[in-house]
Design a protein around this motif. Sequence first.
Motif, short mmCIF file in Angstrom:
data_model
loop_
_atom_site.label_atom_id
_atom_site.label_comp_id
_atom_site.label_asym_id
_atom_site.label_seq_id
_atom_site.Cartn_x
_atom_site.Cartn_y
_atom_site.Cartn_z
N ARG A 175 0.55 -1.25 -0.19
CA ARG A 175 0.37 0.35 0.35
C ARG A 175 0.67 1.54 0.21
NH1 ARG A 175 -2.68 3.20 4.29
NH2 ARG A 175 -2.04 1.85 5.77
N SER A 176 2.14 1.33 0.49
CA SER A 176 2.62 2.36 0.85
C SER A 176 3.40 2.33 -0.53
CB SER A 176 3.88 1.59 1.67
OG SER A 176 4.67 1.24 1.12
N TYR A 177 4.25 1.38 -1.09
CA TYR A 177 4.46 1.26 -2.69
C TYR A 177 3.55 2.18 -3.80
CZ TYR A 177 9.44 0.05 -2.06
OH TYR A 177 10.56 0.27 -1.93
N ALA A 178 1.95 1.48 -3.49
CA ALA A 178 1.02 2.35 -4.20
C ALA A 178 1.14 3.71 -4.44
CB ALA A 178 -0.15 1.36 -4.42
N GLU A 179 1.02 4.35 -2.65
CA GLU A 179 0.58 5.93 -1.96
C GLU A 179 2.22 6.57 -3.11
OE1 GLU A 179 0.79 7.96 1.60
OE2 GLU A 179 -1.07 6.40 1.51
N LEU A 180 3.21 5.82 -3.16
CA LEU A 180 4.14 6.67 -3.00
C LEU A 180 5.09 7.37 -4.80
CD1 LEU A 180 7.41 4.92 -4.10
CD2 LEU A 180 7.10 4.62 -1.89
N THR A 181 3.90 5.94 -5.34
CA THR A 181 4.23 6.01 -7.16
C THR A 181 3.13 6.65 -7.18
OG1 THR A 181 2.98 4.23 -7.21
CG2 THR A 181 5.32 4.01 -7.38
N GLU A 182 1.92 6.87 -6.63
CA GLU A 182 0.94 7.90 -7.16
C GLU A 182 0.55 9.34 -6.56
OE1 GLU A 182 -4.06 8.41 -6.06
OE2 GLU A 182 -2.92 6.87 -5.71
N HIS A 183 1.47 9.06 -4.89
CA HIS A 183 2.42 11.24 -4.70
C HIS A 183 3.02 11.54 -6.20
CE1 HIS A 183 3.97 13.79 -2.29
NE2 HIS A 183 2.51 13.38 -1.29
N GLY A 184 3.55 10.74 -6.51
CA GLY A 184 4.90 11.16 -7.77
C GLY A 184 5.89 11.45 -6.76
N GLY A 185 6.98 11.31 -8.21
CA GLY A 185 8.42 11.93 -8.02
C GLY A 185 9.75 12.05 -6.84
N TYR A 186 9.20 10.06 -6.14
CA TYR A 186 9.88 9.75 -5.68
C TYR A 186 11.13 8.78 -6.21
CZ TYR A 186 7.41 10.02 -1.19
OH TYR A 186 7.32 10.41 0.53
N GLU A 187 12.93 9.17 -5.90
CA GLU A 187 13.76 8.61 -6.11
C GLU A 187 13.95 7.52 -5.63
OE1 GLU A 187 16.02 12.45 -7.49
OE2 GLU A 187 16.39 11.65 -6.18
N PHE A 188 14.03 5.98 -6.60
CA PHE A 188 14.63 4.61 -6.86
C PHE A 188 15.94 4.15 -6.25
CE2 PHE A 188 10.28 4.57 -6.43
CZ PHE A 188 9.67 3.44 -6.31
N ASP A 189 16.31 2.84 -5.59
CA ASP A 189 17.60 2.71 -5.33
C ASP A 189 18.22 3.16 -5.10
OD1 ASP A 189 16.97 0.44 -7.34
OD2 ASP A 189 17.07 0.82 -9.06
N MET A 190 20.09 2.46 -5.39
CA MET A 190 20.91 3.66 -4.33
C MET A 190 21.14 4.74 -3.96
SD MET A 190 24.22 1.86 -6.52
CE MET A 190 23.75 0.13 -6.72
N PHE A 191 21.12 5.36 -4.91
CA PHE A 191 20.78 7.23 -4.77
C PHE A 191 19.63 7.88 -4.77
CE2 PHE A 191 24.38 5.46 -7.73
CZ PHE A 191 25.88 5.57 -6.56
N GLY A 192 18.57 6.73 -4.58
CA GLY A 192 17.29 7.45 -4.37
C GLY A 192 16.98 7.67 -3.31
N ASP A 193 15.27 7.89 -2.88
CA ASP A 193 14.86 8.39 -1.49
C ASP A 193 15.01 7.24 -0.50
OD1 ASP A 193 14.71 10.84 -2.15
OD2 ASP A 193 12.45 10.44 -3.46
N SER A 194 14.26 7.41 1.09
CA SER A 194 14.11 6.44 1.19
C SER A 194 13.10 5.96 2.49
CB SER A 194 15.19 7.10 2.41
OG SER A 194 14.87 7.89 3.35
N MET A 195 12.94 4.74 3.10
CA MET A 195 11.58 4.69 3.57
C MET A 195 12.11 4.30 5.15
SD MET A 195 9.76 1.37 3.52
CE MET A 195 8.47 2.28 1.70
N LEU A 196 11.49 4.10 6.29
CA LEU A 196 11.95 4.51 7.89
C LEU A 196 10.59 3.85 8.57
CD1 LEU A 196 13.35 4.91 10.36
CD2 LEU A 196 11.63 6.78 10.87
#
Length: 354
Positions: free
Chosen positions: A331-352
């Motif tokens: 659900r969190s991944y569905a939300e952040l992809t819908e939110h847009g602009g998040y960066e993935f993988d080693m040089f991307g954003d983070s999840m706590l």
Amino acid sequence: MKTREFDFNVDSRVVPSDPIELRGKSRDSGRMIVLERSTEKITHTVFSNICQYFRPGDLLVLNDSYVLANTLRFQHGDQSTQVGLAGQEPDGTTIVDLFGWSLAAPDLTLKSTNNEQLTCTLLEALPDQHWKAKFEPFDLVTPTLDQFGRHVDDVINLNAAHWKSAPHAYRSVYAKTPGSLDIPSAGLHFSTELLGEIESKGVEIANITLHVGATEILSVRHISEEEVENHKVRSEYFQVGDRAASQINRAVSEGRRVIAIGTTVMRTLETLAAKRSPKTPIQAQSGWTDLYIYPGFKFKLVDVLLTNLHQPRSSHIVLTAAFAGKDFVMRSYAELTEHGGYEFDMFGDSMLIV
């Protein structure tokens, strides 16, 4: 559990090719999504606010390994080639790539052009043009890579020119132990100033080491099996010293939270916990772990996890699902992809995950 359950929409996904510092931003300026397991609340914030989620007495466990250049030049007679290290194995062998060289054969011994004492003997041809090889003496490999190594993009996806001009950007500010062949990336988000703020809040810091193997790149992290349980991860080398073991044991005995910075720390700590008898302290030790964490895993040490944003159908997203619950994570991944602009993988954003 079906691997397809870990798919999500990747249309808006952004995957940076360079560390955030090389893009003109501060390390701690990236975005962060926070998952609160007790309430299943999802919060969108920035990494510099992470201290708000820590408590006095928490134990922050960091992986102090840093990535080495992966390629050295070797020769045989008057022929030379670049040898790229693609992963170390528990039996003392190494998986290597040979670049533009057609003379490879079993039992062929190459000599380093940078260190005349170091040799590489080819043992066995493997799929995908890899070779199993043995470096001798092995203890010269890391210092030789550290001093003379260079990056070839075919082994891991780094910009070789940027690496040469700013290798510090590919390391956490607390890194001190060379040995990884891919980047321990969760720690890249911390600035020196933010770590100081965290310590001033009364958070204790412990350092362990897990050397990430280049064989743990996306092609290996991706789960191709139909069932999640049938996937396997490669072994990686870890070290936990006396001081870190004492800090962890003391935190556990006092009921303080243990916070893992990255899946490398998570796998190391849970490997230690799995090796101990119930209710006994963990022991300082070194060794190899092939621990694969997926839903149903029983966590024994880690209370909070910081990790990057991962690809669908990867062993890393499966690990986070084991820790926070599959439905909540997806659900969190569905939300952040819908939110847009998040960066993935080693040089991307983070999840706590707290």
